[in-house]
Design an enzyme around this catalytic site. Structure first.
Site, PDB file in Angstrom:
ATOM      1  N   GLN A 165       9.551  -1.437  -0.674  1.00 22.87           N
ATOM      2  CA  GLN A 165       9.375  -1.468  -2.127  1.00 22.87           C
ATOM      3  C   GLN A 165      10.597  -0.892  -2.824  1.00 22.87           C
ATOM      4  O   GLN A 165      11.077  -1.438  -3.817  1.00 22.87           O
ATOM      5  CB  GLN A 165       8.109  -0.703  -2.516  1.00 22.87           C
ATOM      6  CG  GLN A 165       6.856  -1.394  -1.988  1.00 22.87           C
ATOM      7  CD  GLN A 165       5.575  -0.672  -2.330  1.00 22.87           C
ATOM      8  OE1 GLN A 165       5.605   0.436  -2.861  1.00 22.87           O
ATOM      9  NE2 GLN A 165       4.452  -1.285  -2.029  1.00 22.87           N
ATOM     10  N   ASP A 330       0.800  -0.567   7.222  1.00 22.17           N
ATOM     11  CA  ASP A 330      -0.459  -0.985   6.589  1.00 22.17           C
ATOM     12  C   ASP A 330      -1.566  -1.239   7.602  1.00 22.17           C
ATOM     13  O   ASP A 330      -2.747  -1.326   7.242  1.00 22.17           O
ATOM     14  CB  ASP A 330      -0.234  -2.257   5.754  1.00 22.17           C
ATOM     15  CG  ASP A 330       0.645  -1.975   4.535  1.00 22.17           C
ATOM     16  OD1 ASP A 330       0.772  -0.800   4.155  1.00 22.17           O
ATOM     17  OD2 ASP A 330       1.200  -2.929   3.975  1.00 22.17           O
TER      18      ASP A 330
HETATM   19  C1  S3P Z   1       5.003  -3.273   0.730  1.00 23.91           C
HETATM   20  C2  S3P Z   1       5.677  -2.301   1.396  1.00 23.91           C
HETATM   21  C3  S3P Z   1       5.028  -1.176   2.044  1.00 23.91           C
HETATM   22  C4  S3P Z   1       3.547  -1.430   2.258  1.00 23.91           C
HETATM   23  C5  S3P Z   1       2.896  -2.003   1.044  1.00 23.91           C
HETATM   24  C6  S3P Z   1       3.545  -3.314   0.653  1.00 23.91           C
HETATM   25  C7  S3P Z   1       5.786  -4.335   0.061  1.00 23.91           C
HETATM   26  O1  S3P Z   1       5.187  -0.010   1.268  1.00 23.91           O
HETATM   27  O2  S3P Z   1       2.894  -0.261   2.653  1.00 23.91           O
HETATM   28  O3  S3P Z   1       1.518  -2.241   1.274  1.00 23.91           O
HETATM   29  O4  S3P Z   1       5.215  -5.389  -0.283  1.00 23.91           O
HETATM   30  O5  S3P Z   1       6.983  -4.139  -0.122  1.00 23.91           O
HETATM   31  P1  S3P Z   1       6.554   0.845   1.310  1.00 23.91           P
HETATM   32  O6  S3P Z   1       7.652  -0.055   0.947  1.00 23.91           O
HETATM   33  O7  S3P Z   1       6.385   1.918   0.277  1.00 23.91           O
HETATM   34  O8  S3P Z   1       6.643   1.400   2.681  1.00 23.91           O
END
Ligand code: S3P
Length: 442
Positions: A165, A330
């Site tokens: 993210q 996840d």
């Molecule tokens: C996601 C990244 C993950 C994941 C989330 C979805 C994404 O989080 O846990 O459910 O779509 O980029 P982080 O990037 O904070 O690890």
């Protein structure tokens, strides 16, 4: 939701579109020039939050059965929203949109529900501030007030945690920055991406100038992604594979019930997401990939899972830690349930990030496993679960979709009835979960 134990699972199912890829498809189609048809767009409440925010930013969106049509008008042609942008429960919506909004010529505010308003946002505020964006928050969490600016300054940013993210936020902001921005994943021992790379693959598919390199350092590699702020995106139709994180619930349910055989069609098999399959295979689960192809830069295939009563792990230790955790994050709640079936149990370490997800997932898993009579120990950065005969219990979903679904699976092989309080929160990622489960349980 009350759930009784079942005998086995059988059937062939096609699950809705991947949540991570759907968010990115909607955002990038809005920033591209032209019309995009997105096939198999995710049905989750989280993906709907992203679409609603984009509509409030002036993007024209049409929803069909399983497709979404988006009229893109270029990477900075959004309009000032009339009200606050509500991301609901969705961390991905908030963190990715923060990157888009930082580079627009207007101010905007991102808000979320009670859970999202507690989650850490400094991880995106910090790199965006280095790019010259001004963002106000409530002690590092939402609401976020974003004072947009175009163009932003380019940045070279080393991420302290492996987060897709954060990486995506910087890449999206980088599209509206002067020059080339670089984002570095934390150091890794292998030449692998330590976080999911859907944003990079889709940006490349839509014509952005994006490069990724593994820079060799003393004791490993740093994965660095560069994006040129001069890039423009050209609309191309997109296809979303079925969500492997949703599939994980069915994979583990089928794997743990002898005589089960299910086929999950069209699942996204991007190597930054398949750690769950590799780990399950290493722990002795029987999962076959039936056919594999590439669509819109993403790997897709069908998975066949057969059930067993006992598992013979191919690895010596049942401790999972290190780099693999980020690519498995996840799926850890459902993996914990699988752990109760293993002779040597399962230990998860280095997963402190779980404490800042939709709920504190370490505490939620430990508390609910205890309620089901499992032998479990909590650590700051993970937990250990021993082989346990689960008993039906009253489960608290903690309003967290993955907790509700993981324990619904546990209920299928527990002794007696299980009740899941707040089970409807499954809709955050997988509204059809209980209906599809109903189709395959025997
Ligand atoms: C996601 C990244 C993950 C994941 C989330 C979805 C994404 O989080 O846990 O459910 O779509 O980029 P982080 O990037 O904070 O690890």
């Amino acid at each position: 939701m009350k759930i009784q134990p079942v005998k086995f699972l059988s059937g062939r199912v096609r699950l809705p579109g991947d949540k991570s890829i759907s968010h990115r498809a909607a955002i990038l189609a809005s920033m591209a020039n032209g019309e995009t048809r997105i096939e198999n767009f995710g049905t989750s409440a989280d993906c709907a939050s992203t679409l609603n925010c984009l509509e409030n930013l002036g993007v024209e969106i049409k929803r069909e059965d399983a497709a979404v049509l988006i009229s893109g008008s270029g990477k900075k042609n959004f309009t000032k929203p009339a009200s606050e942008l509500d991301c609901g429960n969705s961390g991905t919506s908030m963190r990715l949109l923060a990157g888009v909004l930082a580079g627009q010529n207007f101010d905007s505010s991102l808000i979320g529900d009670a859970s999202l308003s507690k989650r850490p946002m400094r991880r995106v505020i910090e790199p965006l501030a280095l790019m010259d964006a001004k963002i106000e928050s409530k002690e590092g969490s939402a609401p976020l007030k974003i004072y947009g600016k175009n163009p932003l300054k380019s940045v070279v940013y080393e991420m302290p945690v492996a987060s897709a993210q954060v990486k995506s936020c910087v890449l999206l902001a980088g599209l509206n920055a002067e020059g080339v921005s670089k984002i570095q994943n934390p150091k890794s021992e292998n030449r692998v991406s330590t976080s999911r790379n859907h944003t990079e693959l889709m940006l490349r598919f839509l014509g952005a100038e994006i490069e990724d390199n593994f820079v060799e350092i003393d004791d490993g590699f740093v994965h660095e992604i560069s994006i040129d702020g001069n890039s423009n995106l050209t609309a191309r139709n997109l296809n979303v594979p079925s969500d492997i994180s949703s599939a994980a619930f069915f994979i583990i349910a089928a794997a743990c019930l002898e005589n089960s055989e299910i086929i999950l069609e069209n699942v996204g098999l991007n190597p930054t997401r398949t750690a769950i399959i590799e780990v399950l295979r290493q722990l002795g689960a029987e999962i076959d990939t039936l056919d594999q192809k590439e669509k819109c830069n993403e790997l897709i295939g069908d998975l066949r899972v057969r059930g067993n009563e006992n598992f013979t792990p191919k690895i010596l230790s049942n401790k999972i830690e290190g780099e693999v955790i980020a690519n498995l994050i996840d799926e850890i709640p459902i993996l914990a349930i699988f752990g109760t079936k293993l002779e040597n149990g399962l230990e998860i370490r280095g997963a402190g990030e779980l404490r800042v997800k939709e709920s504190d997932r370490i505490a939620a898993v430990v508390e609910n496993l205890r309620r089901m009579n499992a032998d479990v120990e909590e650590f700051t950065d993970g937990f250990r679960v021993g082989k346990s005969r689960l008993k039906g219990a009253r489960i608290d979903s903690f309003d967290d979709h993955r907790i509700a679904m993981a324990f619904a699976v546990a209920a299928l092989f527990a002794e007696g009835e299980t009740e899941i309080i707040g089970a409807e929160c499954a809709a955050v990622s997988f509204p059809e979960f209980f209906q599809v489960l109903g189709q395959v349980i025997k």
